[in-house]
Design a protein around this motif. Structure first.
Motif, short mmCIF file in Angstrom:
data_model
loop_
_atom_site.label_atom_id
_atom_site.label_comp_id
_atom_site.label_asym_id
_atom_site.label_seq_id
_atom_site.Cartn_x
_atom_site.Cartn_y
_atom_site.Cartn_z
N LEU A 43 -66.03 -12.76 -87.73
CA LEU A 43 -65.12 -11.61 -87.80
C LEU A 43 -64.24 -11.67 -89.04
N SER A 44 -63.94 -10.49 -89.57
CA SER A 44 -62.99 -10.41 -90.68
C SER A 44 -61.59 -10.63 -90.14
N GLU B 243 -58.84 -7.97 -82.23
CA GLU B 243 -59.19 -8.77 -81.05
C GLU B 243 -57.93 -9.29 -80.35
N ALA B 244 -56.91 -9.59 -81.15
CA ALA B 244 -55.67 -10.15 -80.59
C ALA B 244 -54.74 -9.09 -80.02
N GLY B 245 -55.05 -7.80 -80.29
CA GLY B 245 -54.25 -6.73 -79.70
C GLY B 245 -53.45 -5.90 -80.67
N LEU C 112 -52.86 -16.21 -79.92
CA LEU C 112 -54.28 -15.95 -79.69
C LEU C 112 -55.02 -15.82 -81.02
N ALA C 113 -54.43 -15.10 -81.96
CA ALA C 113 -55.07 -14.91 -83.27
C ALA C 113 -55.28 -16.25 -83.97
N LYS C 114 -54.34 -17.16 -83.85
CA LYS C 114 -54.48 -18.48 -84.46
C LYS C 114 -55.66 -19.22 -83.85
#
Length: 389
Positions: free
Chosen positions: A348-349, A356-358, A335-337
């Motif tokens: 977003l930084s 955001e990804a958890g 998800l982060a990718k």
């Protein structure tokens, strides 16, 4: 002379104050909520016996060496109680097991009595004995060190097992006792190192005996204060013990559940039940909101797909070939990718992307991202930007 009296007064105050603090703490911990009674009892025993060791110097001054040396037997209970407490954070510790570990302290009592009688007769000791004069002293010191070394090995082993269980059942290592266990182990081992170092120094420099004792007592007191502050552990730590207990009960192993090896990647099974559960898991993980919860556990996943936690754990290990921790964090990294290359999230930084990804910290995000992708989040974003151009 005045300086010596002042040091003795400070020593006595520190010992009494630290001892009272420890006794109060051990009582509070002992009567803490029934929910964590077994762990609290072991922690209370650890603190209480540590207090006895703390009070030993002032008791020796008041009662004399031969009446106090026997109290040193309690250090074996202190050492083993810490190990049992660590174990209790993720599994049930039986009374039989507890007595087994405490038995060395009982077996040591006749040795201590013989030692006192031997030294008293050989050196005509009536009130005070500094130690280190006889081969008996060295033998007992070596025995103590071997006992301590053995339990340090057990501490590390218990910590690794606790960590393994965390990775099998939770998506985060936070708030599950890992840092608390490390602090206890390093703190206690540090106290032991300080005590033995000061003991060796005082034997070589008897004129510093009062100062050495003062430093040693201060170190033990600080450690007890640390336990006072940190001893009230968050209930979240006992989530692990509950899940492990349910798994063990379902497997019929009386608390000794099998922990699948993390080294067997890609392990496959033909068990239709586990294959079906694995499909349900894959479907559940398509919901990003599920694994974006930083404290998600295998129990919550099991509830979402309507299966037992121990079966979900078996399916993840046998079908997917990963731990729950690895599975959830790989989904988070995927998800982060996507977020890192999305125009919608380019404001977003990197820390914001991680949250955001958890992930619950920048360090955890960066470490996990690099472990899975081979590069840092910033390197990945920069690489993807160049490829798009």
């Amino acid at each position: 002379m005045q300086d010596l009296n002042f040091q003795n007064n400070i020593l006595n105050i520190l010992i009494v104050f630290g001892g009272l603090q420890g006794l109060i703490l051990s009582t509070v911990v002992f009567f803490y909520p029934d929910r964590d009674k077994a762990s609290n009892n072991l922690l209370a025993i650890f603190i209480f016996t540590a207090v006895i060791l703390l009070l030993a110097p002032i008791l020796q001054i008041q009662l004399g060496w031969k009446h106090v040396w026997i109290f040193h037997c309690t250090k074996f209970i202190t050492i083993s109680a810490l190990y049992l407490y660590i174990k209790s954070l993720s599994e049930k510790v039986s009374l039989k097991r507890t007595l087994k570990h405490f038995s060395f302290a009982a077996a040591y009592i006749p040795i201590a009595l013989h030692y006192v009688s031997y030294i008293q007769n050989k050196y005509q000791v009536t009130y005070e004995y500094a130690g280190g004069q006889d081969i008996y002293d060295q033998i007992l010191s070596i025995t103590n060190l071997l006992y301590i070394g053995f339990y340090i090995f057990l501490y590390i082993k218990a910590y690794k097992l606790h960590q393994e269980r965390v990775l099998q059942n939770f998506s985060s290592e936070q708030k599950l006792g890992l840092n608390w266990i490390k602090q206890l182990i390093f703190g206690f081992v540090g106290i032991i190192i300080v005590s033995y170092t000061l003991y060796a120094f005082v034997l070589a420099n008897p004129e510093f005996s009062t100062k050495g004792c003062l430093i040693n007592v201060a170190a033990i007191t600080v450690f007890l204060y640390f336990v006072t502050i940190k001893g009230k552990i968050s209930p979240e730590i006992y989530k692990l013990r509950k899940i492990v207990g349910e798994t063990a009960e379902a497997d019929g192993n009386s608390g000794k559940e099998r922990i699948p090896s993390r080294s067997k990647k890609g392990l496959k099974t033909n068990n239709p039940q586990l294959l079906t559960i694995a499909e349900k898991i894959t479907e559940a993980l398509r919901d990003e909101e599920f694994f974006r919860n930083e404290n998600v556990s295998i129990r919550e996943l099991a509830e979402q797909i309507g299966e037992q936690p121990y079966l979900v754990s078996q399916a993840i290990n046998a079908v997917v070939g990963k731990t729950f921790f690895e599975l959830i964090n790989e989904e988070r990294i995927n998800l982060a990718k996507r977020l890192l290359v999305s125009d919608k999230y380019n404001h977003l930084s990197l820390v914001g992307i991680g949250f955001e990804a958890g992930f619950n910290s920048k360090t955890t995000f960066n470490t996990t991202f690099k472990k899975i992708t081979g590069m840092t989040p910033s390197e990945f974003r920069r690489t993807e930007s160049v490829m798009e151009v």
